[in-house]
Design a protein around this motif. Sequence first.
Motif, PDB file in Angstrom:
ATOM      1  N   VAL A  15      13.156  -5.457   3.761  1.00 52.89           N
ATOM      2  CA  VAL A  15      12.527  -4.334   4.451  1.00 52.89           C
ATOM      3  C   VAL A  15      13.477  -3.836   5.534  1.00 52.89           C
ATOM      4  O   VAL A  15      13.889  -4.597   6.411  1.00 52.89           O
ATOM      5  CB  VAL A  15      11.181  -4.741   5.082  1.00 52.89           C
ATOM      6  N   THR A  16      13.841  -2.539   5.450  1.00 52.88           N
ATOM      7  CA  THR A  16      14.769  -1.971   6.426  1.00 52.88           C
ATOM      8  C   THR A  16      14.094  -1.027   7.418  1.00 52.88           C
ATOM      9  O   THR A  16      14.651  -0.716   8.467  1.00 52.88           O
ATOM     10  CB  THR A  16      15.902  -1.204   5.721  1.00 52.88           C
ATOM     11  N   TYR A  17      12.890  -0.561   7.066  1.00 55.30           N
ATOM     12  CA  TYR A  17      12.157   0.377   7.917  1.00 55.30           C
ATOM     13  C   TYR A  17      10.715   0.374   7.453  1.00 55.30           C
ATOM     14  O   TYR A  17      10.447   0.155   6.283  1.00 55.30           O
ATOM     15  CB  TYR A  17      12.756   1.786   7.763  1.00 55.30           C
ATOM     16  N   LEU A  18       9.792   0.606   8.383  1.00 52.51           N
ATOM     17  CA  LEU A  18       8.398   0.740   7.983  1.00 52.51           C
ATOM     18  C   LEU A  18       7.691   1.752   8.857  1.00 52.51           C
ATOM     19  O   LEU A  18       8.062   1.964  10.004  1.00 52.51           O
ATOM     20  CB  LEU A  18       7.667  -0.604   7.988  1.00 52.51           C
ATOM     21  N   THR A  19       6.689   2.381   8.273  1.00 52.54           N
ATOM     22  CA  THR A  19       5.878   3.345   9.007  1.00 52.54           C
ATOM     23  C   THR A  19       4.483   3.413   8.394  1.00 52.54           C
ATOM     24  O   THR A  19       4.330   3.237   7.194  1.00 52.54           O
ATOM     25  CB  THR A  19       6.516   4.752   9.021  1.00 52.54           C
ATOM     26  N   ALA A  20       3.511   3.674   9.250  1.00 57.05           N
ATOM     27  CA  ALA A  20       2.144   3.898   8.795  1.00 57.05           C
ATOM     28  C   ALA A  20       1.803   5.380   8.843  1.00 57.05           C
ATOM     29  O   ALA A  20       0.702   5.776   8.461  1.00 57.05           O
ATOM     30  CB  ALA A  20       1.163   3.098   9.653  1.00 57.05           C
TER      31      ALA A  20
END
Length: 125
Positions: free
Chosen positions: A57-62
């Motif tokens: 996982v390099t980036y996450l957003t909701a």
Amino acid sequence: MTVHELKTSPEYFGPVADGVKTFEIRKDNRGYQVGDLLLFKEYENGAFTGNAVIKEVTYLTADYQQRDYVTLAIKEPDFDVLDSTFGYNKAACLNMGYEPIWVLEEAADEDLEESISAVDAADVL
């Protein structure tokens, strides 16, 4: 860093394994974080097929998601990430079915390829 094992249907597994699908949308019930590893395990007809692939996982957003869901940007992990996570000196990517399938093996740089002549099911993630 956490390793999350995820059931994945063949229609999504292939593109993830091939590196075409570089994101994953999942229910945010595992506390995903940047740097976590996702172990995608292909699941079909009520059983695991034996195909698996690891992504980081390099980036996450909701943002712009349904409530309690998250979008995860994913990539192939570097060897040092696998080394620190699984405690092996080297990790190799072999072409066996879907790509990549990671095989973890203790070996020096010069003999890595020679040391992986046969793959045991216990070695394949």
